[in-house]
Design a protein around this motif. Structure first.
Motif, short mmCIF file in Angstrom:
data_model
loop_
_atom_site.label_atom_id
_atom_site.label_comp_id
_atom_site.label_asym_id
_atom_site.label_seq_id
_atom_site.Cartn_x
_atom_site.Cartn_y
_atom_site.Cartn_z
N VAL A 174 0.85 -1.20 0.00
CA VAL A 174 0.00 0.00 0.00
C VAL A 174 0.89 1.24 0.00
CG1 VAL A 174 -1.65 1.35 1.38
CG2 VAL A 174 -2.00 -1.12 1.04
N ARG A 175 0.56 2.17 -0.87
CA ARG A 175 1.33 3.41 -1.01
C ARG A 175 1.40 4.18 0.32
NH1 ARG A 175 -1.03 5.35 -6.90
NH2 ARG A 175 -0.53 3.37 -7.89
N GLY A 176 2.55 4.70 0.59
CA GLY A 176 2.73 5.49 1.81
C GLY A 176 3.22 4.65 2.98
N GLU A 177 3.17 3.33 2.86
CA GLU A 177 3.62 2.47 3.95
C GLU A 177 5.14 2.25 3.83
OE1 GLU A 177 1.63 1.36 6.38
OE2 GLU A 177 -0.24 2.10 5.49
N TYR A 178 5.77 1.95 4.94
CA TYR A 178 7.24 1.76 4.97
C TYR A 178 7.66 0.66 4.00
CZ TYR A 178 11.90 1.00 6.93
OH TYR A 178 13.26 0.86 7.10
N GLY A 179 6.93 -0.43 4.00
CA GLY A 179 7.29 -1.56 3.14
C GLY A 179 7.16 -1.27 1.66
N HIS A 180 6.31 -0.31 1.32
CA HIS A 180 6.09 0.03 -0.09
C HIS A 180 7.24 0.83 -0.68
CE1 HIS A 180 4.45 2.87 -3.18
NE2 HIS A 180 3.91 1.75 -3.64
N ASP A 181 8.02 1.44 0.20
CA ASP A 181 9.03 2.37 -0.32
C ASP A 181 10.30 1.64 -0.78
OD1 ASP A 181 9.85 4.81 -1.18
OD2 ASP A 181 9.82 5.77 0.79
N ILE A 182 11.12 2.40 -1.49
CA ILE A 182 12.35 1.86 -2.08
C ILE A 182 13.41 1.70 -0.98
CG2 ILE A 182 14.21 2.47 -3.71
CD1 ILE A 182 11.88 3.85 -5.37
N ILE A 183 14.21 0.65 -1.09
CA ILE A 183 15.22 0.36 -0.06
C ILE A 183 16.22 1.52 0.03
CG2 ILE A 183 14.99 -2.15 -0.24
CD1 ILE A 183 17.56 -2.15 -1.95
N ASP A 184 16.77 1.68 1.22
CA ASP A 184 17.65 2.84 1.48
C ASP A 184 18.81 2.93 0.50
OD1 ASP A 184 16.06 3.49 3.62
OD2 ASP A 184 17.35 2.51 5.11
N ASP A 185 19.43 1.79 0.17
CA ASP A 185 20.63 1.81 -0.70
C ASP A 185 20.34 2.39 -2.08
OD1 ASP A 185 22.28 0.71 1.15
OD2 ASP A 185 22.15 -1.34 0.41
N LEU A 186 19.08 2.34 -2.52
CA LEU A 186 18.74 2.80 -3.87
C LEU A 186 17.72 3.94 -3.83
CD1 LEU A 186 18.38 -0.77 -5.46
CD2 LEU A 186 20.33 0.78 -5.67
N ALA A 187 17.61 4.60 -2.69
CA ALA A 187 16.59 5.65 -2.53
C ALA A 187 16.74 6.74 -3.59
CB ALA A 187 16.70 6.25 -1.14
N PRO A 188 15.64 7.17 -4.18
CA PRO A 188 15.69 8.25 -5.18
C PRO A 188 16.24 9.53 -4.56
CG PRO A 188 13.51 7.24 -5.09
CD PRO A 188 14.28 6.67 -3.95
N ILE A 189 16.90 10.33 -5.39
CA ILE A 189 17.34 11.65 -4.94
C ILE A 189 16.54 12.71 -5.71
CG2 ILE A 189 19.65 10.90 -4.26
CD1 ILE A 189 20.71 12.08 -6.87
N ALA A 190 16.69 13.95 -5.28
CA ALA A 190 15.93 15.04 -5.91
C ALA A 190 16.15 15.03 -7.42
CB ALA A 190 16.39 16.37 -5.32
N GLY A 191 15.07 15.21 -8.15
CA GLY A 191 15.16 15.27 -9.61
C GLY A 191 14.88 13.94 -10.29
N GLU A 192 14.90 12.85 -9.52
CA GLU A 192 14.60 11.55 -10.12
C GLU A 192 13.10 11.28 -10.02
OE1 GLU A 192 19.02 9.63 -9.20
OE2 GLU A 192 17.30 8.84 -8.10
N LEU A 193 12.60 10.69 -11.07
CA LEU A 193 11.17 10.44 -11.16
C LEU A 193 10.80 9.14 -10.43
CD1 LEU A 193 9.01 11.97 -12.79
CD2 LEU A 193 9.46 10.38 -14.68
#
Ligand code: C5J
Length: 228
Positions: A108-127
């Motif tokens: 489910v969107r917004g949940e911790y498990g739904h997000d991208i792993i820390d090692d590959l976390a998006p940075i500003a400007g990435e879609l």
């Protein structure tokens, strides 16, 4: 136009960094870490961990080169209105989509498990493209974003090879995009699916696209030193 050539199967893949995007499919805790969607389906999620180090190297190289970087996340809005009943009810998982799990509500969107792993976390400007299905085009703005940026070639990575990576590559191929899939930057819970999934892409003269190891891409992206 600066063209770079990547040694690949079934033949070299030529790319222009200005019109090429690195696409990272669903490197979410829900698939890669224990306690998420992947594990509820009975999978050994540790099999996907080997994807992280080479993908991080490719991500760093893409960022250094100024390549367009696009991350996707599979998941659903909190009321699950974008989750087809067939997907919700299929099989006998230990937890269903939307159920509370150790990393929040499953997929489910917004949940911790739904997000991208820390090692590959998006940075500003990435879609970041949130997708309700397996493919990146279905129900999203992915196609429009590629078009508006003039992207014609995709370097595709992420998980899982035979599901979301394959669906996205097939959808992209039908839309006219040239796709290079990085063999060690994609992963499956099933070693035989990994092998065959990659073989299917490059077979028949590249029926869906090209396949190469990350070292071949990195060699092409890194300027060669000319001996003096
Ligand atoms: C799956 C995905 N396997 N990201 N999703 O359900 O491949």
């Amino acid at each position: 136009m600066t063209e770079l050539t990547v040694t690949a199967q079934p033949y070299p893949f030529v790319l222009d960094p200005a019109t090429t995007a690195l696409v990272i499919i669903d490197m979410q805790r829900d698939f890669v870490e224990p306690g998420g969607f992947g594990e509820t389906l009975g999978n050994n999620v540790s099999l996907l961990q080997c994807v992280v180090p080479p993908l991080r190297e490719v991500l760093d190289a893409a960022r250094a080169l100024g390549l367009t970087v696009i991350h996707t996340r599979e998941g659903h809005v909190p009321d699950l209105s974008d989750c087809p009943p067939a997907k919700l009810q299929r099989g006998e998982p230990s937890l269903r989509i939307g159920d509370p799990g150790p990393k929040g509500r499953i997929l489910v969107r917004g949940e911790y498990g739904h997000d991208i792993i820390d090692d590959l976390a998006p940075i500003a400007g990435e879609l970041v493209i949130d997708k309700p299905g397996k493919g990146a085009f279905h129900g999203t703005t992915f196609g429009a974003e590629l078009q508006s940026r003039g992207i014609t070639r995709l370097i595709v990575t992420g998980v899982t090879t035979e599901v979301c990576v394959h669906t996205t590559v097939r959808e992209a191929n039908d839309r006219g995009y040239e796709c290079l899939v990085l063999s060690d930057c994609t992963g499956s819970y099933f070693p035989e699916f990994q092998r065959v999934g990659l073989a299917m892409i490059a077979a028949q003269g590249g029926i869906f696209g090209w396949v190469a190891p990350s070292e071949a891409l990195l060699a092409a992206l890194t300027p060669q030193e000319v001996p003096s």
